[in-house]
Write a protein that holds these residues in place. Structure first.
Motif, PDB file in Angstrom:
ATOM      1  N   GLY A 161      52.542  34.045  39.998  1.00 32.14           N
ATOM      2  CA  GLY A 161      52.145  35.162  40.769  1.00 32.14           C
ATOM      3  C   GLY A 161      51.291  36.104  39.886  1.00 32.14           C
ATOM      4  N   LYS A 162      50.273  35.499  38.930  1.00 33.90           N
ATOM      5  CA  LYS A 162      49.464  36.492  38.144  1.00 33.90           C
ATOM      6  C   LYS A 162      48.419  37.008  39.195  1.00 33.90           C
ATOM      7  CE  LYS A 162      48.069  32.867  35.804  1.00 33.90           C
ATOM      8  NZ  LYS A 162      48.721  32.006  36.428  1.00 33.90           N
ATOM      9  N   SER A 163      47.721  36.225  39.939  1.00 35.65           N
ATOM     10  CA  SER A 163      46.685  36.989  40.736  1.00 35.65           C
ATOM     11  C   SER A 163      47.266  38.083  41.585  1.00 35.65           C
ATOM     12  CB  SER A 163      45.800  35.901  41.409  1.00 35.65           C
ATOM     13  OG  SER A 163      45.246  35.025  40.611  1.00 35.65           O
ATOM     14  N   THR A 164      48.492  37.643  42.254  1.00 31.34           N
ATOM     15  CA  THR A 164      49.099  38.795  43.052  1.00 31.34           C
ATOM     16  C   THR A 164      49.508  40.187  42.325  1.00 31.34           C
ATOM     17  OG1 THR A 164      49.975  36.983  44.474  1.00 31.34           O
ATOM     18  CG2 THR A 164      51.031  39.093  44.703  1.00 31.34           C
ATOM     19  N   LEU A 165      50.131  39.834  41.146  1.00 28.80           N
ATOM     20  CA  LEU A 165      50.239  40.816  40.267  1.00 28.80           C
ATOM     21  C   LEU A 165      49.046  41.687  39.953  1.00 28.80           C
ATOM     22  CD1 LEU A 165      52.302  42.257  37.962  1.00 28.80           C
ATOM     23  CD2 LEU A 165      51.308  40.708  36.308  1.00 28.80           C
ATOM     24  N   VAL A 166      47.897  41.319  39.672  1.00 30.17           N
ATOM     25  CA  VAL A 166      46.816  42.131  39.385  1.00 30.17           C
ATOM     26  C   VAL A 166      46.347  42.792  40.577  1.00 30.17           C
ATOM     27  CG1 VAL A 166      44.414  41.868  38.821  1.00 30.17           C
ATOM     28  CG2 VAL A 166      45.978  40.449  37.724  1.00 30.17           C
ATOM     29  N   GLU A 167      46.290  42.019  41.740  1.00 28.38           N
ATOM     30  CA  GLU A 167      46.013  42.763  42.956  1.00 28.38           C
ATOM     31  C   GLU A 167      47.060  44.011  43.266  1.00 28.38           C
ATOM     32  OE1 GLU A 167      46.401  41.516  47.677  1.00 28.38           O
ATOM     33  OE2 GLU A 167      46.246  40.002  46.315  1.00 28.38           O
ATOM     34  N   LYS A 168      48.213  43.798  43.005  1.00 33.48           N
ATOM     35  CA  LYS A 168      49.117  45.204  43.290  1.00 33.48           C
ATOM     36  C   LYS A 168      48.743  46.034  42.429  1.00 33.48           C
ATOM     37  CE  LYS A 168      51.150  43.221  46.879  1.00 33.48           C
ATOM     38  NZ  LYS A 168      50.967  43.718  48.054  1.00 33.48           N
ATOM     39  N   LEU A 169      48.640  45.759  40.976  1.00 33.88           N
ATOM     40  CA  LEU A 169      48.251  46.870  40.025  1.00 33.88           C
ATOM     41  C   LEU A 169      46.811  47.646  40.417  1.00 33.88           C
ATOM     42  CD1 LEU A 169      49.175  45.069  36.823  1.00 33.88           C
ATOM     43  CD2 LEU A 169      50.490  46.609  37.802  1.00 33.88           C
ATOM     44  N   GLY A 170      46.047  46.864  40.819  1.00 36.69           N
ATOM     45  CA  GLY A 170      44.814  47.423  40.938  1.00 36.69           C
ATOM     46  C   GLY A 170      44.738  48.375  42.302  1.00 36.69           C
ATOM     47  N   ALA A 171      45.599  48.226  43.229  1.00 36.08           N
ATOM     48  CA  ALA A 171      45.793  48.829  44.507  1.00 36.08           C
ATOM     49  C   ALA A 171      46.839  49.971  44.139  1.00 36.08           C
ATOM     50  CB  ALA A 171      45.935  48.063  45.457  1.00 36.08           C
ATOM     51  N   LEU A 172      47.400  50.238  43.141  1.00 40.34           N
ATOM     52  CA  LEU A 172      48.239  51.653  43.175  1.00 40.34           C
ATOM     53  C   LEU A 172      47.662  52.785  43.471  1.00 40.34           C
ATOM     54  CD1 LEU A 172      50.228  50.450  39.896  1.00 40.34           C
ATOM     55  CD2 LEU A 172      51.123  50.835  42.093  1.00 40.34           C
ATOM     56  N   GLU A 173      46.435  53.002  43.158  1.00 45.56           N
ATOM     57  CA  GLU A 173      45.708  54.182  43.184  1.00 45.56           C
ATOM     58  C   GLU A 173      44.251  53.986  43.995  1.00 45.56           C
ATOM     59  OE1 GLU A 173      45.743  56.390  39.812  1.00 45.56           O
ATOM     60  OE2 GLU A 173      47.804  56.851  39.839  1.00 45.56           O
ATOM     61  N   GLY A 174      44.294  53.316  44.986  1.00 44.79           N
ATOM     62  CA  GLY A 174      42.961  52.908  45.638  1.00 44.79           C
ATOM     63  C   GLY A 174      42.478  51.682  45.407  1.00 44.79           C
ATOM     64  N   ALA A 175      41.315  51.365  45.990  1.00 50.49           N
ATOM     65  CA  ALA A 175      40.838  49.862  46.177  1.00 50.49           C
ATOM     66  C   ALA A 175      40.131  49.370  45.050  1.00 50.49           C
ATOM     67  CB  ALA A 175      39.816  49.997  47.471  1.00 50.49           C
ATOM     68  N   PRO A 176      40.625  48.404  44.372  1.00 50.64           N
ATOM     69  CA  PRO A 176      39.986  47.783  43.142  1.00 50.64           C
ATOM     70  C   PRO A 176      38.569  47.106  43.415  1.00 50.64           C
ATOM     71  CG  PRO A 176      41.697  46.253  44.190  1.00 50.64           C
ATOM     72  CD  PRO A 176      41.422  47.335  44.899  1.00 50.64           C
ATOM     73  N   LYS A 177      37.625  46.812  42.297  1.00 55.66           N
ATOM     74  CA  LYS A 177      36.710  46.253  42.462  1.00 55.66           C
ATOM     75  C   LYS A 177      37.047  44.813  41.712  1.00 55.66           C
ATOM     76  CE  LYS A 177      33.728  48.887  40.204  1.00 55.66           C
ATOM     77  NZ  LYS A 177      32.593  49.331  39.620  1.00 55.66           N
ATOM     78  N   LYS A 178      36.148  43.682  42.399  1.00 52.76           N
ATOM     79  CA  LYS A 178      36.739  42.300  41.621  1.00 52.76           C
ATOM     80  C   LYS A 178      35.516  41.273  41.585  1.00 52.76           C
ATOM     81  CE  LYS A 178      39.814  38.688  42.693  1.00 52.76           C
ATOM     82  NZ  LYS A 178      40.929  38.199  43.567  1.00 52.76           N
ATOM     83  N   SER A 179      35.375  40.760  40.654  1.00 53.30           N
ATOM     84  CA  SER A 179      34.432  39.624  40.415  1.00 53.30           C
ATOM     85  C   SER A 179      35.210  38.296  39.940  1.00 53.30           C
ATOM     86  CB  SER A 179      33.459  40.032  39.418  1.00 53.30           C
ATOM     87  OG  SER A 179      33.969  40.259  38.015  1.00 53.30           O
ATOM     88  N   VAL A 180      34.665  36.993  40.078  1.00 51.41           N
ATOM     89  CA  VAL A 180      35.029  35.903  39.869  1.00 51.41           C
ATOM     90  C   VAL A 180      33.929  35.073  39.212  1.00 51.41           C
ATOM     91  CG1 VAL A 180      36.174  33.851  40.867  1.00 51.41           C
ATOM     92  CG2 VAL A 180      36.548  36.115  41.843  1.00 51.41           C
ATOM     93  N   SER A 181      34.398  34.243  38.310  1.00 51.84           N
ATOM     94  CA  SER A 181      33.425  33.560  37.552  1.00 51.84           C
ATOM     95  C   SER A 181      33.651  31.900  38.096  1.00 51.84           C
ATOM     96  CB  SER A 181      33.735  33.474  36.002  1.00 51.84           C
ATOM     97  OG  SER A 181      34.277  32.652  35.582  1.00 51.84           O
TER      98      SER A 181
END
Length: 651
Positions: free
Chosen positions: A13-33
């Motif tokens: 669940g690493k990706s879900t974890l990052v998604e939830k942390l990033g959304a704690l105070e607003g919408a996060p920005k994301k990039s993928v290699s």
């Protein structure tokens, strides 16, 4: 900006974890290699954060190592199943080698399949740092409904998709909470004299003081705290993010840690490059983290001019055009920056030794679908090696085809996908041609006369040769016992050269090794003899002798070192035996807790199957390195089949 890496086995669940942390105070920005490294920027507590979400699976371990070189701290995401703790062993090894402060997060505790204490105990078997539980679960029957913090002694009840609700510690949990808190304080007191004195005097230390001690101890990488939660339900996310905020060290600590690891002056470090990938029509994109002021387009970095300073998510120039200390940015037209590396103004310094990726275990030949892509494939692979240190490229012996060494089948698939989608080079893969040799098992004498008349000066050379087997590993040898000038001294080097040429292909169609040739007698002609004639006579004569000397097929044997968690060591003996290998023994790995180094001799033809068997027997964790040791004889039906196949291929 503060930066942390999230790493761990697949399906934790690493990706879900990052998604939830990033959304704690607003919408996060994301990039993928293309290599699967997700970079998420977000804001928390009025601070800018960057989370590096590394791909799971041991084949991508190199990317996790590279991410750690740019991280202030890391989160190791693990399963709540005690039996799956071994899957985290490679990541614990890398984290400890890097010296990165770490928080272990036991995810998916809404699916409990074991006691949390058992999970910690299993993980501790692979970790030299003390793993210290900072929360205990609150249960209702078999279900975990909340946690109790052992420092503040407050309890929270989980709420679906929301922050947890503060509740009184249930009476059923009080005894367990006191016991776990005492254990936590005991661990912390090992690093703080004041706390030790308070405990000896049987005084209850205030929570604020314990929080401060805990934060300092984690920043100094003395212990690894363990937190609990379920990212998919947003449970435990706020507590985890607060722990990062208070306990992750600032970027200055990263610069100091990297400088100490490479004996580099701290003030000289300007940045660190940690990831790179190629984009169609754009070229090489390098991800960099700034460690000091003044990084902007055109500035000197790594011995060259820095390209545009861009937002890693959008690829657009940053608003200020300058990277502040701690900022993560991407740059193009900076091909002089190797990855990963420590960057000063004047030079790119090799990354610390702990970033060295595992030895590739799978070898394949890449064949372009179009002949016109052969040159392009070679150039493209050279570019990809610059951005993927887990990839090795060479040329196949004999054919010159492109030989790639990759971490495993998933890595190979991703490589072929990148070649096709980014560089428009479609390839197929095949196994490398086996490397065999031949030798002789008995001596043979031959008298060979080379005579040719072509009009004008002819060709004449007469040699008597004795061909004999040499000891294993002795290679080719040449000698002469000619007396009376039967073969003039100036022609003897030509006889040796012809004998060496005969070794290029023996009667089985393979290069010949471990053979000695002795020139015992011969004749020459004052007019028609020449170096060319004696070279030809020696070559044909040795070939004739080899055909009479009972040729034997030789297979390569490699000395291998297998690195595995100790729980799997017992599985290796039957695996090595099944591949006709020889077990040399195994020892504890002095550098890594809970790991063994297993040594054996394996025929080269079994290496590919060994890799598959090793991945299967160790859940993908085990890896091996190889070194050629010697050639040995091969007889029977297997040898006959190889000789027949070799003859058919030559035909």
């Amino acid at each position: 900006m503060r930066c942390f890496t999230v790493l761990g086995p697949s399906q934790t669940g690493k990706s879900t974890l990052v998604e939830k942390l990033g959304a704690l105070e607003g919408a996060p920005k994301k990039s993928v290699s293309p290599y699967g490294l997700n970079l998420t920027e977000f804001t928390f507590g009025n601070e800018a954060w960057c989370a590096l979400d590394t791909p799971g699976g041991n084949e991508a371990l190199a990317h996790a190592q590279d991410a750690l070189i740019a991280s202030d701290a890391c989160i190791l995401c693990v399963s709540p199943v005690p039996e799956e703790a071994v899957l985290a062993a490679p990541y614990l090894r890398v984290i400890e080698a890097s010296g990165t402060p770490c928080i272990v997060f036991v995810n998916r505790i809404d699916e409990p399949r074991g006691r949390i204490r058992d999970v910690i105990a299993s993980l501790q078997g692979y970790c030299s740092h003390s793993l210290v539980l900072r929360q205990i679960p609150i249960r209702e029957g078999d279900k975990i409904v909340g946690t109790c913090d052992l420092i503040s002694e407050r309890a929270w009840r989980y709420r679906e998709g929301q922050t947890s609700a503060l509740i009184a510690i249930p009476e059923s949990e009080l005894e367990r909470e006191h016991e776990a808190r005492a254990e936590l304080l005991e661990h912390l007191s090992e690093f703080d004299d004041w706390l030790l004195e308070e405990l000896i005097e049987d005084r209850e230390p205030p929570s604020d003081a314990v929080f401060a001690i805990s934060s300092r101890v984690v920043r100094e990488n003395k212990i690894i705290p363990v937190l609990l939660g379920a990212a998919s339900h947003s449970n435990g996310m706020l507590r985890l993010m607060k722990a990062l905020r208070h306990e992750a060290p600032p970027v200055d600590a990263l610069r100091k840690r990297l400088a100490a690891a490479n004996s580099t002056p701290e003030n000289a470090l300007a940045a660190v490059s940690f990831h790179a990938y190629h984009r169609q029509n754009i070229g090489k994109t390098v991800l960099v983290r700034a460690l000091k002021e003044g990084l902007k387009q055109g500035a000197l970095l790594g011995g060259g001019r820095l390209g545009p300073v861009q937002d890693p998510g959008t690829g657009r120039p940053t608003a200020s055009g300058t990277a502040a200390p701690g900022d993560v940015f991407s740059t193009v037209k900076s091909d002089h920056l190797p990855v990963p590396s420590l960057l000063t103004v004047d030079a790119a310094i090799a990354a610390p030794e702990w970033t060295t990726p595992p030895t590739p275990m799978l070898e394949r030949i890449l064949v372009p679908e179009s002949e016109r892509d052969e040159t392009k494939l070679s150039e493209t692979l050279a570019k990809l090696v610059e951005t993927d240190r887990g990839l090795k490229v060479a040329q196949e012996e004999g054919t010159g085809a492109q030989l790639v060494s990759v971490q495993g089948p998933v890595h190979l698939r991703d490589l072929c996908k990148t070649l096709a989608e980014v560089f428009h080079v479609n390839v197929t893969d095949r196994m490398p041609s086996p490397v065999y040799r031949e030798t002789i098992s008995k001596p043979a004498d031959v008298h060979y006369r080379h005579r040719k008349q072509t009009g004008g000066a002819g060709q004449f050379a007469d040699v008597k040769l004795s061909v004999h087997p040499n000891g294993r590993g002795k290679g080719f040898s040449f000698g002469e016992t000619v007396k009376g000038g039967a073969v003039p001294r100036n022609y003897i080097p030509a006889v040796e050269a012809g004998s060496r040429e005969a070794m290029e292909r023996g009667p089985l169609g393979l290069p010949v090794i471990d053979v000695g040739v002795m020139l015992t007698d011969g004749q020459h002609h004052s007019v028609d003899s020449s170096e060319f004639a004696f070279r030809a006579a020696a070559k044909m004569g040795v070939r004739q002798a080899l055909s009479e000397a009972s040729a034997v097929l030789m297979q390569p044997v490699f000395r291998i070192e297998i690195h595995i968690p100790s729980v799997y060591s017992g599985n290796l003996v039957p695996i090595v035996s099944a591949f006709k290998g020889q077990v040399l023994g195994f020892d504890r790995d002095d550098n890594t807790k809970g790991w063994d180094v297993f040594r054996a001799m394996i025929p080269g033809s079994s290496l590919d199957e060994l890799g598959r068997a090793l991945r299967s027997a160790t859940q993908g964790i085990g890896s091996f390195s190889k070194a050629f040791d010697h050639f040995e004889e091969l007889y029977g039906k297997e040898a006959d089949a190889i000789v027949t196949a070799q003859a058919a291929h030559a035909h």
